[in-house]
Design an enzyme around this catalytic site. Structure first.
Site, PDB file in Angstrom:
ATOM      1  N   SER A  90      13.003  -7.247   6.862  1.00  0.00           N
ATOM      2  CA  SER A  90      12.025  -7.943   7.657  1.00  0.00           C
ATOM      3  C   SER A  90      10.672  -8.106   6.964  1.00  0.00           C
ATOM      4  CB  SER A  90      11.825  -7.176   8.971  1.00  0.00           C
ATOM      5  OG  SER A  90      11.312  -5.874   8.706  1.00  0.00           O
TER       6      SER A  90
ATOM      7  N   LYS B  47       1.744  -5.704   6.221  1.00  0.00           N
ATOM      8  CA  LYS B  47       2.775  -6.276   7.076  1.00  0.00           C
ATOM      9  C   LYS B  47       2.267  -6.280   8.518  1.00  0.00           C
ATOM     10  CE  LYS B  47       7.666  -5.563   8.353  1.00  0.00           C
ATOM     11  NZ  LYS B  47       8.886  -4.796   8.072  1.00  0.00           N
TER      12      LYS B  47
ATOM     13  N   SER C 225      14.414  -2.805   4.897  1.00  0.00           N
ATOM     14  CA  SER C 225      13.464  -3.920   4.950  1.00  0.00           C
ATOM     15  C   SER C 225      12.318  -3.864   3.950  1.00  0.00           C
ATOM     16  CB  SER C 225      12.905  -4.065   6.369  1.00  0.00           C
ATOM     17  OG  SER C 225      13.905  -4.529   7.242  1.00  0.00           O
TER      18      SER C 225
END
Length: 499
Positions: A165, A82, A189
């Site tokens: 997210s 990420k 998330s």
């Protein structure tokens, strides 16, 4: 390429690791295969940075260690990170204009630990700006193959959001663009995008994985975790990621790393699964409820017992979270002022003007919204009324869980009230996104481990995740419960069509 009849992208982490060790295929072949898939499916918007030269150099080094007999647990297995974790070899932007083109001089601890275990980095994955969002519609960075920022798309239906997210992370696993990835979970998330994309994801106990090199959103909530297709794969990654890091992260717990795979196959006969009444109220969509109920019936067949419990302050988790998280964000994001690194406005008259213009240009709407809320609740005259009260209720939410765990071993329920919604459906209504976090926020506020396990499909053929929450340091128990369910069902093996 491989003696197996399966394509490389259909193999999980454990299968890839075994194939690499037995030299059925090389780390270079595996890396090239996944890089080609990432390029072929750019339309999903999962990756924001690729660097074939760096990836193949890491893969060649992995092949050399395999040949020398010094292979790590994940030697040669391709993974992606990420874009909230800083990396030396790839840009680190946190999905924000504020950090466009930023190249970190060091790697995040989680990145280093996975590399030490032999993992090969494919690239960086799209996320909501500074990890703020429930849909991955808030990224201000263009994905690979795009000229401008665009929402990440759910591979099960490209007109729907992947969740946020960690949306790019979930999409990469679901679309078989990476066998496993890292994500971060502040209020859900990891769990929510895992649910929306039909994959497995786990948020460990707060402090289990180092936050060093993770671009901060809310320091008392942010936690790194793995996302993969199965609990077995998540256990392998989590074993490499966790462990104390006291010299670099003051929130890191002095708890030794564990082999989270050790108890995967244990019998769950007699496991007490707590079912919170508050997770099954009128806000829960019927299709989600049906899938969750069916998963709970599977657990009963496996010998587990369902125990009714109560988490009475569940509803309060939304106002509490959206006071504490923005307060910490307003403090953490004050470092982005155009002075030392990141974006700086071109035209300004003095230092204060530079601060204002830099931040106005560099931050997106959702980030500005949270900074403003946070600055407000921390301001003189409001600190006691809002922030202090929220922290007191946070402690009560944690106490509710401890009361519940007196009568159960794990807690189960939905991850989100609905399946993934359509792109743009929530429009300019941030509250609609915030409300989607109602079931994931309580565990985050309490610092408990939680995971999402594929549990079936709902409206429009979209995936539904079952949430499992454990007591502190009970990750092995969660992974064991998830693994046993995955041995009895095939939801985690199903993949979106056309890929």
């Amino acid at each position: 390429m491989t003696n197996s009849t399966q394509a490389l992208h259909d193999l999980g982490v454990s299968e890839l690791a075994a194939g690499l060790r037995s030299k059925q295929f090389s780390a270079v072949e595996a890396a090239q295969h996944f890089l080609a898939r990432a390029q072929a499916h750019q339309n999903l918007g999962a990756y924001v940075a690729l660097n074939e030269e760096v990836t193949l150099a890491q893969a060649r080094a992995a092949d050399a260690r395999i040949a020398a007999g010094t292979a790590g647990a994940l030697e040669g297995v391709p993974i992606a990170h990420k874009d909230i974790f800083v990396t030396k070899a790839f840009p680190s932007t946190a999905g924000s204009k504020m950090l466009a083109g930023y190249q970190s001089p060091f790697d995040a601890t989680v990145v280093t630990r996975l590399a030490d275990a032999g993992a090969v980095t494919l690239g960086k994955l799209n996320c909501d700006e500074f990890a703020m969002g429930s849909a991955n519609e808030n990224s201000a960075v263009a994905s690979v193959g795009f000229d401008a920022p665009a929402p990440v798309r759910n591979p099960w239906a490209t007109d729907r959001i992947p969740g946020g997210s960690s949306g790019g992370s979930a999409v990469a696993v679901a679309a078989r663009l990476a066998p496993a990835v890292t994500g971060t979970d502040t209020g859900g998330s990891i769990r929510q995008p895992a649910s929306f994309c039909g994959i497995t994801g786990i948020k460990p106990t707060y402090g289990r994985a180092s936050r060093y090199g993770m671009i901060a959103f809310a320091s008392s909530l942010d936690q790194a975790g793995p996302m993969a297709r199965s609990a077995e794969d998540c256990a392998l990654l989590l074993s490499a990621m966790c462990g104390p890091d006291p010299d670099r992260d003051s929130t890191s717990l002095d708890v030794p790393a564990e082999n989270f795979s050790a108890k995967l196959h244990e019998n769950i006969n007699g496991l007490r699964i707590g079912i919170p009444a508050e997770f099954f109220g009128e806000g829960l969509a019927p299709d989600v409820r049906a899938a969750v109920d069916a998963a709970l019936k599977e657990y009963e067949k496996l010998g587990a017992k369902l125990v009714p419990i109560s988490l009475p302050r569940t509803e309060l988790s939304i106002p509490v979270y959206y006071i504490i998280a923005p307060a910490e964000a307003s403090s953490n994001l004050s470092r982005f002022d155009g002075v030392k690194f990141g974006h700086r406005a071109k035209d300004y008259t003095d230092l204060v003007d530079m601060y204002k213009k830099t931040r106005a240009e560099g931050f997106g709407d959702e980030v500005k919204r949270r900074i403003m809320i946070g600055a407000y609740v921390l301001s003189h005259g409001y600190y006691d009324a809002y922030y202090l009260q929220a922290q007191k209720i946070r402690r009560m939410i944690a106490d509710d869980f401890q009361n519940a765990f007196k009568s159960c071993d794990v807690i189960a329920g939905p991850v989100a009230p609905t399946v993934a919604w359509k792109l743009g459906e929530h429009g300019n209504d941030p509250l609609a996104d915030y409300l989607a976090d109602i079931f994931t926020l309580p565990a985050s506020l309490a610092g408990l481990p939680g995971m999402s396990v594929p549990a079936g499909f709902g409206e429009g053929g979209m995936p539904v995740g079952l949430q499992l929450i454990g007591n502190y340091f009970e990750e092995s128990r969660l992974l064991n419960a998830a693994h046993r369910l995955q041995q009895a069902t095939d939801f985690h093996l199903r993949q979106p069509g056309g890929l």
